[in-house]
Design an enzyme around this catalytic site. Structure first.
Site, PDB file in Angstrom:
ATOM      1  N   LYS A  60       0.803  -1.211   0.000  1.00 18.25           N
ATOM      2  CA  LYS A  60       0.000   0.000   0.000  1.00 18.25           C
ATOM      3  C   LYS A  60       0.844   1.273   0.000  1.00 18.25           C
ATOM      4  CE  LYS A  60      -4.214  -1.636   0.142  1.00 18.25           C
ATOM      5  NZ  LYS A  60      -5.325  -1.069  -0.589  1.00 18.25           N
TER       6      LYS A  60
HETATM    7  N1  PMP Z   1      -4.109  -7.557   1.390  1.00  9.78           N
HETATM    8  C1  PMP Z   1      -4.000  -6.658   2.366  1.00  9.78           C
HETATM    9  C2  PMP Z   1      -3.302  -7.077   3.621  1.00  9.78           C
HETATM   10  C3  PMP Z   1      -4.517  -5.365   2.221  1.00  9.78           C
HETATM   11  O1  PMP Z   1      -4.376  -4.463   3.215  1.00  9.78           O
HETATM   12  C4  PMP Z   1      -5.208  -5.047   1.035  1.00  9.78           C
HETATM   13  C5  PMP Z   1      -5.836  -3.694   0.898  1.00  9.78           C
HETATM   14  N2  PMP Z   1      -7.142  -3.633   1.399  1.00  9.78           N
HETATM   15  C6  PMP Z   1      -5.325  -6.029   0.036  1.00  9.78           C
HETATM   16  C7  PMP Z   1      -4.755  -7.265   0.243  1.00  9.78           C
HETATM   17  C8  PMP Z   1      -6.094  -5.780  -1.245  1.00  9.78           C
HETATM   18  O2  PMP Z   1      -5.454  -4.866  -2.098  1.00  9.78           O
HETATM   19  P1  PMP Z   1      -6.312  -3.842  -2.947  1.00  9.78           P
HETATM   20  O3  PMP Z   1      -6.992  -2.922  -1.993  1.00  9.78           O
HETATM   21  O4  PMP Z   1      -5.332  -3.137  -3.800  1.00  9.78           O
HETATM   22  O5  PMP Z   1      -7.307  -4.608  -3.735  1.00  9.78           O
END
Ligand code: PMP
Length: 470
Positions: A60
């Site tokens: 992120k």
């Molecule tokens: N895994 C984790 C640990 C996350 O924090 C997130 C974000 N919500 C995701 C997967 C999914 O990624 P995205 O939000 O880019 O779909």
């Protein structure tokens, strides 16, 4: 530059110093690491993109910085401003790091489902964190989406990031994660597997890779309790798919704008239990300390392994670091309490099998209290789950109805919603009986038992337990 040790001190005026100007320059260029033991039996090369190497220990960081930089460029974020976001922690961490370097304040809202460590970690970076209830609709004014959106309007010189609908999120992955994977695999990637939440990672990375080679398959990992898979397959946001789940980081109960579903070939759902157990396996068998969604992704890959062949090169994203789950997945007590450790002996499935009447009977939120009471009487129940558009949103007990009716007999004609209480807990059908009885012994008269794979719900009451055990 001065060199020490045994040699004489030397001054090298033209030495090219290799350093990052600040921590933000360390974001990205994470390694691709071959998985070995956890994917034994998978007939393909499986490579993990280990995003824990980012400074905030998650993927992120990439989109957090991009969202801030784009907001600076567009004038939405001004010097000294306050960054506001609803975040489960990882996006917050990326935003908090960038805010420190760039001189902004941060206020984050998160839910009471998220690990306490995640909120504490954000506070360590100087952010203010507001904890909101999980089991409310996104539109509810108490939800973490609504609170962050409201603060964004109320606080002067603030910028509400909105990672769900802010397209800089997916763009970060289109510009960075996709190209890195393409270069690191020298274009040999055949499958991308990604746990999906806001949709930024899967859409941005998948779009870039498919533009390079349209034959690459993009598989999203979803969780039971989320609406994503069904929406992808039918275009319908089915509220029946939505219920509280334990897995963190992935799954949604609405469709964020970051999704471009045309990039995604398939969604695979993984249970909370399989995800948690696999997260532990990855650490113990590969030595890579990862979080919940990495376990979901590998468990999902194993579910789909028959679709792969030996020449395939699979890249699987490991979004975040295991240290954020110390009180949960890496805590044996927590795992036991959830019923995730396999035990010999009876499970909820045996109790369901021994019941005569297994069909789940419910009342709709708009049915009257009187109607709900007759359903309770006709079936000789003591309580009844309450549904809105087919989704379990609350519970009413006979005792509670009577005590409310005594105070106000008019309630009989009011919708059941006016007096319903919190929904009973959900448990996996494979939960061992002792875990089930712990939950039933506490404040709960009954639990909803879900057979995720068969997509069926059952109710088990204290009386059912007594009938079976005595
Ligand atoms: N895994 C984790 C640990 C996350 O924090 C997130 C974000 N919500 C995701 C997967 C999914 O990624 P995205 O939000 O880019 O779909």
């Amino acid at each position: 530059m001065i060199y020490g040790s045994n040699s004489a001190l030397v001054y090298l005026p033209n030495l090219l110093l290799m350093y990052c100007k600040n921590i933000l320059e360390t974001i990205g260029n994470t390694p691709l690491v071959k998985l070995n033991k956890v994917v034994e039996g998978v007939n393909a090369t499986v490579l993990a993109k280990v995003e824990t190497f980012n400074p905030g220990n998650s993927i992120k960081d990439r989109m957090a910085l991009k969202m801030i930089e784009d907001a600076e460029k567009s004038g939405k974020l001004k010097p000294g401003g306050t960054i506001i976001e609803g975040t489960s922690g990882n996006t917050g961490m990326g935003l908090a790091i960038a805010a420190i370097i760039k001189g902004y304040k941060c206020i984050f809202t998160t839910t009471d489902k998220q690990s306490k460590e995640k909120a504490d970690a954000l506070r360590a970076f100087g952010a203010e964190v507001i904890i909101c209830p999980t089991n409310v609709e996104p539109e509810d004014p108490r939800s973490y989406y609504s609170v962050s959106a409201r603060l964004g309007k109320e606080i002067p010189n603030s910028f509400y990031v909105n990672q769900y609908d802010n397209l800089s999120n997916r763009q970060a992955h289109y510009e960075q994660t996709g190209p890195e994977i393409w270069e690191q695999t020298e274009g040999k990637i055949t499958h991308l597997i990604v746990g999906a939440g806001t949709g930024g990672t899967i859409t941005g990375t998948g779009k870039f890779l498919k533009e390079k080679n349209p034959n690459i398959k993009v598989w999203g990992i979803d969780t039971y309790g989320s609406a994503l898979k069904k929406y992808h397959e039918t275009g319908v946001l089915d509220k029946n798919e939505i219920y509280p789940y334990v897995t963190e980081g992935i799954g949604e109960d609405f469709i964020p704008e970051n999704y471009d579903f045309s990039v995604i070939d398939h969604f695979e759902k993984v249970t909370d239990k399989d995800a948690a157990l696999m997260t532990r396996e990855i650490v113990r068998k590969e030595g890579i300390w990862v979080g919940n969604s990495a376990g979901s992704a590998v468990a999902g890959l194993l579910q789909m392994k028959d679709k792969l062949k030996p020449t395939d090169v699979v890249v699987i994203i490991f979004h975040d670091h295991g240290s954020r789950y110390l009180a949960k997945i890496f805590n044996d007590e927590w795992m036991r309490a959830k019923g995730y450790f396999d035990k010999k002996g009876m499970t909820a499935a045996d109790i369901v099998g021994s019941k005569k009447n297994v069909e789940l009977i419910t009342a709709g939120v708009n049915q009257t209290v009187g109607e709900a009471l007759s359903i309770i009487h006709q079936n000789n129940f003591s309580q009844l789950p309450v549904t809105r558009e087919g989704r379990i949103v609350g519970n009413i007990t006979e005792n509670h109805i009577y005590s409310e009716l005594i105070k106000n007999p008019e309630l009989k004609n009011k919708p059941v919603e006016t007096i319903m209480e919190e929904a009973m807990p959900f448990m996996d059908i494979h939960t061992p009986v002792d875990t089930l009885s712990d939950t039933l012994c506490k404040q709960n008269q009954a639990v909803i038992v879900k057979d995720f794979k068969a997509d069926r719900n059952y109710i088990i009451t204290r009386q059912d337990m007594v009938d079976v055990l005595c």
